[in-house]
Design an enzyme around this catalytic site. Sequence first.
Site, PDB file in Angstrom:
ATOM      1  CB  SER A  99      41.549  48.034  50.387  1.00  0.00           C
ATOM      2  OG  SER A  99      40.457  47.689  51.217  1.00  0.00           O
ATOM      3  CE1 TYR A 154      44.863  43.779  52.498  1.00  0.00           C
ATOM      4  CE2 TYR A 154      43.048  45.033  53.456  1.00  0.00           C
ATOM      5  CZ  TYR A 154      43.600  44.346  52.385  1.00  0.00           C
ATOM      6  OH  TYR A 154      42.894  44.239  51.213  1.00  0.00           O
TER       7      TYR A 154
HETATM    8  P1  NAD Z   1      43.324  36.658  46.510  1.00  0.00           P
HETATM    9  O1  NAD Z   1      43.778  35.875  47.680  1.00  0.00           O
HETATM   10  O2  NAD Z   1      42.609  35.953  45.438  1.00  0.00           O
HETATM   11  O3  NAD Z   1      44.547  37.423  45.844  1.00  0.00           O
HETATM   12  C1  NAD Z   1      45.656  37.867  46.555  1.00  0.00           C
HETATM   13  C2  NAD Z   1      46.858  37.281  45.844  1.00  0.00           C
HETATM   14  O4  NAD Z   1      48.024  37.883  46.401  1.00  0.00           O
HETATM   15  C3  NAD Z   1      47.036  35.795  46.040  1.00  0.00           C
HETATM   16  O5  NAD Z   1      46.372  35.056  45.055  1.00  0.00           O
HETATM   17  C4  NAD Z   1      48.547  35.636  45.951  1.00  0.00           C
HETATM   18  O6  NAD Z   1      48.897  35.132  44.690  1.00  0.00           O
HETATM   19  C5  NAD Z   1      49.079  37.040  46.052  1.00  0.00           C
HETATM   20  N1  NAD Z   1      50.145  37.154  47.050  1.00  0.00           N
HETATM   21  C6  NAD Z   1      50.026  37.277  48.394  1.00  0.00           C
HETATM   22  N2  NAD Z   1      51.241  37.362  48.944  1.00  0.00           N
HETATM   23  C7  NAD Z   1      52.153  37.286  47.913  1.00  0.00           C
HETATM   24  C8  NAD Z   1      53.561  37.312  47.842  1.00  0.00           C
HETATM   25  N3  NAD Z   1      54.332  37.479  48.934  1.00  0.00           N
HETATM   26  N4  NAD Z   1      54.145  37.178  46.619  1.00  0.00           N
HETATM   27  C9  NAD Z   1      53.398  37.021  45.503  1.00  0.00           C
HETATM   28  N5  NAD Z   1      52.053  37.015  45.520  1.00  0.00           N
HETATM   29  C10 NAD Z   1      51.447  37.145  46.714  1.00  0.00           C
HETATM   30  O7  NAD Z   1      42.453  37.846  47.104  1.00  0.00           O
HETATM   31  P2  NAD Z   1      41.833  39.165  46.426  1.00  0.00           P
HETATM   32  O8  NAD Z   1      40.794  39.591  47.353  1.00  0.00           O
HETATM   33  O9  NAD Z   1      41.520  38.939  45.002  1.00  0.00           O
HETATM   34  O10 NAD Z   1      43.003  40.200  46.564  1.00  0.00           O
HETATM   35  C11 NAD Z   1      43.461  40.948  45.457  1.00  0.00           C
HETATM   36  C12 NAD Z   1      43.655  42.401  45.854  1.00  0.00           C
HETATM   37  O11 NAD Z   1      42.416  42.983  46.185  1.00  0.00           O
HETATM   38  C13 NAD Z   1      44.574  42.613  47.050  1.00  0.00           C
HETATM   39  O12 NAD Z   1      45.403  43.738  46.795  1.00  0.00           O
HETATM   40  C14 NAD Z   1      43.608  42.935  48.153  1.00  0.00           C
HETATM   41  O13 NAD Z   1      44.195  43.727  49.164  1.00  0.00           O
HETATM   42  C15 NAD Z   1      42.570  43.700  47.378  1.00  0.00           C
HETATM   43  N6  NAD Z   1      41.288  43.827  48.066  1.00  0.00           N
HETATM   44  C16 NAD Z   1      40.517  42.738  48.286  1.00  0.00           C
HETATM   45  C17 NAD Z   1      39.311  42.904  48.938  1.00  0.00           C
HETATM   46  C18 NAD Z   1      38.398  41.739  49.214  1.00  0.00           C
HETATM   47  O14 NAD Z   1      37.426  41.903  49.939  1.00  0.00           O
HETATM   48  N7  NAD Z   1      38.647  40.579  48.668  1.00  0.00           N
HETATM   49  C19 NAD Z   1      38.904  44.171  49.358  1.00  0.00           C
HETATM   50  C20 NAD Z   1      39.726  45.252  49.112  1.00  0.00           C
HETATM   51  C21 NAD Z   1      40.918  45.071  48.457  1.00  0.00           C
END
Ligand code: NAD
Length: 295
Positions: free
Chosen positions: A188, A201
């Site tokens: 991120s 985080y």
């Molecule tokens: P999202 O909620 O769709 O995806 C996160 C997923 O993590 C969940 O769907 C869940 O299945 C999984 N998860 C969480 N805890 C878990 C556990 N203990 N065991 C198994 N699975 C688990 O959200 P997203 O934004 O698509 O996140 C995906 C990635 O992108 C993450 O690594 C997040 O840190 C990163 N990210 C997101 C953003 C944003 O703004 N959305 C920004 C930077 C980075």
Amino acid sequence: MSQLDKKDPISLYPAPPYPTQDQSLPGLASAMDPKPDHGEQSYVGSGRLKGFRGIVTGADSGIGRAAAIALSREGADLVLNYLPDEQPDAEEVRDLLEGEGRRAILVPGDISSEQFCHDLVERAVAELGGLDTLVMVAAHQEVHQDILEMTTESIDETFKTNVYSLFWLSQAVIPHLEPGSSIVTTGSIQGNTPSPDKLDYATSKGAIGTFTAGLAQQLAKKGIRVNSIAPGPIWTPLQPASSDPETVSHFGEDSPYGRPGQPAELGAAYVHLVSPESSYTSGTTITIAGATPNY
Ligand code: NAD
Ligand code: MG
């Protein structure tokens, strides 16, 4: 419109303010308004990953769902991991990918458990007959205004999910990977530019960049590439499930595009990193943040 048509990225998707909305972790894509775009209608594959077999964590929703759709449409058969509460989202992804003729095997479970990480890899090897890529997208995010409010339990949950799982899943998968295989992590921009209310985080995301750069060197001699994607603000269930409704309503508004990214805008980057065409790409992080700087 196909993915190859020229389009203005600014007006491509709705900008905030969005309707106020609230969910609890882990959250569901199906409950979001507006619905995120994961590339269901737009991603067109061209056989770049024909015969590949992979695991995608966090594959039920958000960026993981977009990665799964893109990898699958390039020909990969996949094991999809997520938390049991997310079964309805995961079934949508499975039904889509299987309907297109690819394998999509659902393996729910908690990657903050070392035992489950090993079980997930063994199950994937048994189902798919081997593995060519491990794509780790899952993460846990909580918001805390004050470090003094943070408990060891919540810090543990963040680090075990976001960082320890990278070690455990990599340890389990590496013995199965042949030269030409790859590992992809998801960091991120928080890793370099932390928000004060996401201390654990953001620290975990910094560690993911370091992990990626270090493991890439360790695995270079085995011919296994390791890379990372660092997203900026992306419209996924992580936001309504971890932030207050007012913040969610204005999510991404301050970014240079005036809107957050959509998961669909990241799928191609995962394909790029997994594809054998990227043979000299290892130890790198691709930032996808709509011109938000990542330093
Ligand atoms: P999202 O909620 O769709 O995806 C996160 C997923 O993590 C969940 O769907 C869940 O299945 C999984 N998860 C969480 N805890 C878990 C556990 N203990 N065991 C198994 N699975 C688990 O959200 P997203 O934004 O698509 O996140 C995906 C990635 O992108 C993450 O690594 C997040 O840190 C990163 N990210 C997101 C953003 C944003 O703004 N959305 C920004 C930077 C980075
Ligand atoms: Mg989810």
